[in-house]
Design an enzyme around this catalytic site. Structure first.
Site, mmCIF file in Angstrom:
data_model
loop_
_atom_site.group_PDB
_atom_site.id
_atom_site.type_symbol
_atom_site.label_atom_id
_atom_site.label_comp_id
_atom_site.label_asym_id
_atom_site.label_seq_id
_atom_site.Cartn_x
_atom_site.Cartn_y
_atom_site.Cartn_z
ATOM 1 N N CYS A 2 33.508 17.338 -32.250
ATOM 2 C CA CYS A 2 33.234 17.415 -34.016
ATOM 3 C C CYS A 2 34.001 16.842 -34.889
ATOM 4 C CB CYS A 2 33.123 18.828 -34.326
ATOM 5 S SG CYS A 2 32.451 20.409 -33.591
ATOM 6 N N ARG A 27 34.392 12.540 -30.957
ATOM 7 C CA ARG A 27 34.928 13.359 -31.571
ATOM 8 C C ARG A 27 33.844 14.491 -30.736
ATOM 9 N NH1 ARG A 27 38.703 15.450 -35.513
ATOM 10 N NH2 ARG A 27 39.577 14.187 -35.598
ATOM 11 N N TRP A 74 30.559 19.208 -30.452
ATOM 12 C CA TRP A 74 31.168 19.407 -29.327
ATOM 13 C C TRP A 74 30.897 20.687 -29.775
ATOM 14 C CZ3 TRP A 74 34.431 21.398 -26.734
ATOM 15 C CH2 TRP A 74 35.056 21.080 -25.785
ATOM 16 N N ASN A 98 34.592 22.091 -37.663
ATOM 17 C CA ASN A 98 34.756 21.548 -37.113
ATOM 18 C C ASN A 98 35.968 22.172 -36.381
ATOM 19 O OD1 ASN A 98 36.713 20.261 -34.666
ATOM 20 N ND2 ASN A 98 37.778 18.911 -36.663
ATOM 21 N N GLY A 99 35.867 23.226 -35.445
ATOM 22 C CA GLY A 99 37.051 24.229 -35.403
ATOM 23 C C GLY A 99 36.349 25.397 -34.754
ATOM 24 N N GLU A 478 46.802 9.495 -12.940
ATOM 25 C CA GLU A 478 45.923 8.874 -14.581
ATOM 26 C C GLU A 478 44.844 8.110 -13.404
ATOM 27 O OE1 GLU A 478 45.719 9.374 -17.064
ATOM 28 O OE2 GLU A 478 44.922 7.266 -18.113
ATOM 29 N N LYS A 482 41.101 9.315 -14.792
ATOM 30 C CA LYS A 482 40.171 8.315 -15.417
ATOM 31 C C LYS A 482 39.142 8.145 -14.582
ATOM 32 C CE LYS A 482 41.389 7.153 -18.069
ATOM 33 N NZ LYS A 482 42.099 7.283 -19.262
ATOM 34 N N GLU A 485 37.190 11.445 -15.092
ATOM 35 C CA GLU A 485 36.521 11.162 -16.893
ATOM 36 C C GLU A 485 34.715 10.651 -16.716
ATOM 37 O OE1 GLU A 485 39.658 11.628 -19.876
ATOM 38 O OE2 GLU A 485 39.872 10.318 -18.796
ATOM 39 N N HIS A 501 51.480 17.986 3.050
ATOM 40 C CA HIS A 501 52.000 19.521 2.452
ATOM 41 C C HIS A 501 50.085 20.286 2.474
ATOM 42 C CE1 HIS A 501 55.848 19.987 3.505
ATOM 43 N NE2 HIS A 501 56.147 18.313 2.408
ATOM 44 N N LYS A 601 36.849 13.031 -27.631
ATOM 45 C CA LYS A 601 38.721 11.673 -27.594
ATOM 46 C C LYS A 601 39.755 12.842 -28.182
ATOM 47 C CE LYS A 601 40.212 8.119 -28.264
ATOM 48 N NZ LYS A 601 40.860 7.518 -26.637
HETATM 49 C C1 G6P Z 1 41.101 13.970 -24.449
HETATM 50 C C2 G6P Z 1 40.465 13.117 -24.588
HETATM 51 C C3 G6P Z 1 42.082 12.054 -23.630
HETATM 52 C C4 G6P Z 1 43.047 11.859 -23.844
HETATM 53 C C5 G6P Z 1 43.791 13.573 -24.192
HETATM 54 C C6 G6P Z 1 45.185 13.579 -25.895
HETATM 55 O O1 G6P Z 1 41.601 14.728 -23.494
HETATM 56 O O2 G6P Z 1 40.053 13.010 -23.518
HETATM 57 O O3 G6P Z 1 41.778 10.663 -23.612
HETATM 58 O O4 G6P Z 1 45.095 11.590 -23.875
HETATM 59 O O5 G6P Z 1 42.584 14.637 -25.279
HETATM 60 O O6 G6P Z 1 44.519 13.240 -26.722
HETATM 61 P P1 G6P Z 1 45.727 13.085 -28.011
HETATM 62 O O7 G6P Z 1 44.677 11.709 -29.140
HETATM 63 O O8 G6P Z 1 46.267 13.366 -27.892
HETATM 64 O O9 G6P Z 1 46.753 11.684 -26.992
#
Ligand code: G6P
Length: 606
Positions: A2, A27, A74, A98-99, A478, A482, A485, A501, A601
């Site tokens: 948000c 956001r 969000w 927001n929250g 990672e 990716k 996501e 395993h 994000k």
């Molecule tokens: C969300 C984002 C990721 C990010 C993570 C941690 O999940 O989509 O891209 O790695 O938050 O965010 P930060 O701002 O703490 O790195």
């Protein structure tokens, strides 16, 4: 999670609020809305879906007014719908939030019993009615807000306007960030400085529990006891221009291509050109630290996992890497005087911030690796080493990750030197290896059409396995993250040695297995794992170097040959093709690359 904006001006604010929301859309993007005062009465426009839906609605039904608030959502409480979209309002007050208000059920029940009619399923609407209740009791907007804030439990950043008060905008912060912007004859509120970048570079950040009155007379900030306090005005160096997509189709691609430059910038701030470290002093003595705790979320936590290998191998320092949401509630015992590194692009991730607070309460010195300079995590840590990657807009993190790795590598070298595990000559060799990474990434980027071709072979997959060993294991995690996501293909990252395993049971001819294996001291082991996959009809997609290719017994289904690189810095280079593979797979599936479904994000709620 948000985004909120607010503005008090002498000009019309609706269009400017929407521009501010555009810079906060990362956001959340399931609905959006704004409220202004029209003839001193509250009026709103709200729309479900991306911000463009709100912009279209405003084009059809413009909203006038010189004071207003805006929100991009969000969803937490209540599905995305017009009724659940912010602002939430009564005849007297409109609120964006927001929250999460944790005691909203109790508040709602109490207010409904008093005759308040709720129109949404949200927690936020209880704030609007609570303030209204105090206004009806004859309190001023300021006093009504202060009284309401004392009843709220949970986390919030709020922006509030009041019917009949065209000269008043109130903001409040507890647990979620809120910035106050100082303009020329006008004033702003925003979830971050980026939202306000084209309007002002003079920003104050509210502290925990603060609330603020903006009026033509100026800004008055109160702390949680309602006492008037002053908060520093920072000059940011953000510009509105920094957030364009330029010639690129998506922010993600632009940010992938920025990596050679931003890794170079980040390295330049921490080293000299003759390959010596020039780092800020850390708030603890590397020699005396018995063990290091690294805490982060998402991609940042995988950067932390790579760093574990570096600190252990280059500095002889044992590391525990923890996911912030687990760490914060586990009640982990921490020896007084211990050291923690937190990693966060935004510097606002709620769980990471809570982990930091826990660590400080338990006598730890905290070093933060953050991208956003004056973020809450940056302000609350004992020391900050900034990643200089500029604003990262795409929800899927790319350049923040590789610059986090750059900083962490330099920190591991600093620790290694201080602890006498490596000497200046070794540091110089390793920094030279790091210095060569940007040019090698440029070589990979030049050949990105090959990854585009490979992505065609991935797009139909239902599941993908990523394997790696050593520092390439976190890269496997990672890579899988990716892909999940942005392409919505189920993917898992595994240490190659764990294949037998469990995951080997999944292998058949339909499942791509992406293997990250530079020719390092673990290559032979990973090569055996590749044979095991091939023997079971698996489709191996190998990322290696020339030597790796030459030493591969069985021919994999696909090979991407990467430039030779010192194994110590290989994870930084190997991050890039993995990002491109996810990007092009998403592109060929036609998903929304920069704003994938359900994600945000900046995760400012737990
Ligand atoms: C969300 C984002 C990721 C990010 C993570 C941690 O999940 O989509 O891209 O790695 O938050 O965010 P930060 O701002 O703490 O790195």
């Amino acid at each position: 999670m948000c985004g909120i904006v607010g503005m008090l001006a002498k000009r019309q604010v609706a269009g400017i609020l929407v521009d501010g929301l555009r810079r906060l859309e990362y956001r959340g993007y399931d609905s959006a809305g704004i409220a202004t005062l029209v003839d001193s009465k509250i009026d709103t426009r709200r729309a479900v879906g991306k911000l463009q839906a709100l912009a279209d609605k405003l084009a059809e039904e413009p909203l006038s007014g010189t004071v207003g608030i805006g929100h991009t959502r969000w969803a937490t409480h209540g599905r995305p719908s017009v009724d659940n979209a912010h602002p939430h309002f009564s005849e007297y007050v409109a609120v964006v939030h927001n929250g999460i208000v944790e005691n909203y059920r109790e508040l709602r029940k109490e207010l409904e019993e008093k005759g308040h009619i709720f129109k949404s399923e949200t927690d936020t609407e209880s704030i609007a009615h609570l303030i209204t209740d105090y206004l009806r009791q004859g309190l001023s907007p300021q006093k009504a807000t202060a009284a309401a804030l004392k009843r709220l439990e949970g986390a919030f950043a709020l922006a509030i306007i009041f019917a009949g008060h065209d000269d008043l905008l109130i903001g409040a912060r507890r647990g979620s960030p809120l910035a106050v912007g100082y303009g020329d004859g006008e004033m702003y509120l925003g979830s971050d400085a980026l939202a306000l970048a084209p309007l002002t570079n003079r920003i104050s950040y509210l502290e925990e529990g603060d609330w603020v009155e903006l009026s033509p007379a100026g800004v008055v900030i109160h702390d949680e006891t309602d006492a008037i306090v002053s908060r520093k005005v920072h000059e940011t160096n953000l510009s509105g221009a920094a957030i364009g997509k330029g010639e690129y189709r998506h922010f993600m691609l632009k940010e992938i291509f920025e990596q050679p430059a931003v890794i170079g910038d980040t390295m330049a701030a921490l080293t000299s050109t003759d390959n010596h470290l020039s780092m800020p002093p850390v708030p603890f003595d590397w020699k005396a630290v018995p063990r290091l705790t690294i805490v982060a979320c998402g991609t940042a936590s995988y950067a932390g996992l790579v760093a574990k290998y570096w600190f252990e191998q280059l500095a002889g320092l044992g590391v525990d890497v923890d996911i912030a949401s687990e760490f914060r509630y586990r009640g982990s015992p921490m020896a007084q005087g211990g050291a923690m590194v937190v990693i966060s692009q935004s510097g606002e991730t709620a769980d990471t911030l809570a982990a930091l607070t826990y660590a400080k309460e338990h006598g730890q010195k905290v070093l933060a690796v953050v991208n956003v300079a004056h973020s809450t995590i940056a302000r609350q840590s004992d020391c900050v080493v900034q990643t200089l990657c500029g604003p990262e807009i795409s929800v899927a993190s790319t350049k923040a990750f590789t610059t986090q790795l750059t900083v962490l590598f330099c920190l591991a070298l600093q620790a290694g030197l201080a602890r006498g595990v490596i000497d200046e000559a070794r540091v110089s060799t390793l920094l030279q290896a790091l210095r060569e990474v940007p040019a090698k990434i440029t070589d990979v980027l030049r050949e990105d059409h090959k990854l585009q071709e490979l992505a065609q072979h991935m797009a139909d997959a239902k599941d993908v396995l990523y394997l790696g060993r050593g520092t390439l294991f976190p890269l496997a995690l990672e890579g899988a993250l990716k892909l999940k996501e942005i392409s919505y293909i189920h993917a898992e990252g595994y240490p190659a040695g764990e294949l037998k395993h469990g995951p080997i049971a999944l292998i058949d001819e339909s499942m791509p297995v992406v293997v990250l294996a530079p020719h390092d001291n673990l290559f032979e082991k990973t090569s055996s794992n590749i044979q095991e996959v091939v023997a079971r009809g698996g489709k191996v997609i190998l990322f290696t170097d020339k030597k790796g290719l030459a030493n591969m017994g069985t021919k994999p289904y696909w090979v991407t040959t990467l430039p030779d690189v010192d194994p110590a810095v290989a994870p930084i280079l190997y991050a890039v093709p993995v990002q491109l593979l996810a990007y092009y797979t998403a592109l060929s599936k036609g998903t929304d690359v920069d704003q994938p479904r359900n994600l945000a994000k900046s995760v400012t709620v737990e």
